[in-house]
Design an enzyme around this catalytic site. Structure first.
Site, PDB file in Angstrom:
ATOM      1  N   TRP A  94       0.901  -1.106   0.149  1.00 11.37           N
ATOM      2  CA  TRP A  94      -0.329   0.146   0.053  1.00 11.37           C
ATOM      3  C   TRP A  94       0.902   1.138   0.000  1.00 11.37           C
ATOM      4  CZ3 TRP A  94      -5.202   1.244  -0.839  1.00 11.37           C
ATOM      5  CH2 TRP A  94      -5.685   2.645  -0.167  1.00 11.37           C
ATOM      6  N   ASP A 199       1.606   1.107 -21.043  1.00 12.65           N
ATOM      7  CA  ASP A 199       0.425   1.869 -20.301  1.00 12.65           C
ATOM      8  C   ASP A 199       0.772   3.024 -19.748  1.00 12.65           C
ATOM      9  OD1 ASP A 199      -2.338   1.983 -20.750  1.00 12.65           O
ATOM     10  OD2 ASP A 199      -2.482   0.167 -19.419  1.00 12.65           O
TER      11      ASP A 199
END
Length: 291
Positions: A94, A199
């Site tokens: 995280w 991407d």
């Protein structure tokens, strides 16, 4: 999938009891979760109707980018099948987000230039495995010719998918045929294969609390770096400071602007297939420019 089922699967995967779990924003291809365990926090992305291979390829791409040393990526704790369930998932560290400041943008530009300076050891375009852009399969078979690679493994597969979806009008079909036949008049095999994120739009990088840029959601391969820069310009999300820092570190060729729309065509086709005819006029404009 019920939250209790994913909780059990995650506890089995990370080997720790979960204290908190709730859905957050993050990505278009699955459910994203914030997970707090006893000793660590995680970002989890899963989808019960999607192959585990999608998440394995994402993990591989993150590993390759990390090894390049150019920019940081989240640590991968797990990627693969959801234990005891259908589908796949990826468990990442995280990262608390900070603001995308000018300094973060500059570091991103410098770091991306460093990533792009990593050349394929084979001297060819492609990657050691196929992967995905979004949920669409992306072929990465090695090829010594960039023109052939871009024609055969980028444009042609998407043209076929669009045809199957009924999204190729007669004029699009005709213009694509014309474009593919003379692609080598616009592109060349000069330069070396560069490591690409693959991407890189504005939503696929973030800044941490130290204002350090972090790359996420890659579709890596070795290609022409102009493709990457062209995509960053397609939907915005990058400041002048990013481009200035990149250009100072690794200048683009002066005639890049002539090829930019042709490289944006790949991503416009991805969006046409993913999201529908709203992207059709943009595809048509690029085709009309080159045919």
């Amino acid at each position: 999938m019920k939250q209790e089922s994913i909780r059990k699967a995650l506890e089995e995967t990370i080997g720790s009891r979960i204290r908190t779990i709730h859905e957050v924003q993050g990505g278009d291809i699955g459910v994203s979760l914030y997970v707090e365990a006893q000793d660590e926090q995680y970002f989890v992305k899963y989808r019960d109707d999607l192959s585990a291979d999608v998440f394995l390829c994402e993990a591989e791409g993150l590993a390759v980018l990390q090894q390049s040393g150019g920019l940081s990526v989240p640590a991968v704790h797990y990627a693969g099948a959801i234990p005891g369930q259908t589908g796949g998932m990826i468990v990442l560290e995280w990262i608390e987000r900070g603001p995308k400041t000018d300094s973060a943008e500059e570091l991103l530009g410098q770091g991306l230039a460093a990533v792009h300076r990593q050349a394929s050891v084979t001297g060819q375009y492609g990657f050691k495995q196929n992967n995905y852009i979004g949920v669409l399969p992306q072929s990465n078979r090695w090829d010594s010719s960039w023109v052939n690679f871009y024609r055969e493994q980028r444009l042609l597969p998407l043209i076929k998918m669009a045809e199957e979806q009924g999204r190729l009008t007669e004029i699009r079909r005709k213009r694509f045929r014309q474009l593919l036949n003379k692609l080598d008049t616009y592109l060349a095999d000069e330069g070396k294969p560069n490591l690409l994120h693959g991407d890189l739009w504005g939503g696929n990088w973030l800044a941490d609390l130290d204002r350090k840029p972090i790359l996420i959601d890659p579709a890596v391969y070795y290609g022409n770096r102009e493709v990457e820069l062209a995509f960053t310009e397609l939907f915005g999300g990058f400041s002048h400071r990013f481009y200035a820092a990149y250009q100072e570190a690794y200048p683009l060729l002066p005639d890049y602007e002539e090829r930019k729309p042709l490289y944006q065509l790949y991503y416009l086709m991805v969006h046409l297939i993913h999201f529908g005819e709203a992207y059709g006029p943009s595809v048509d404009r690029v085709l009309a420019r080159y045919t």
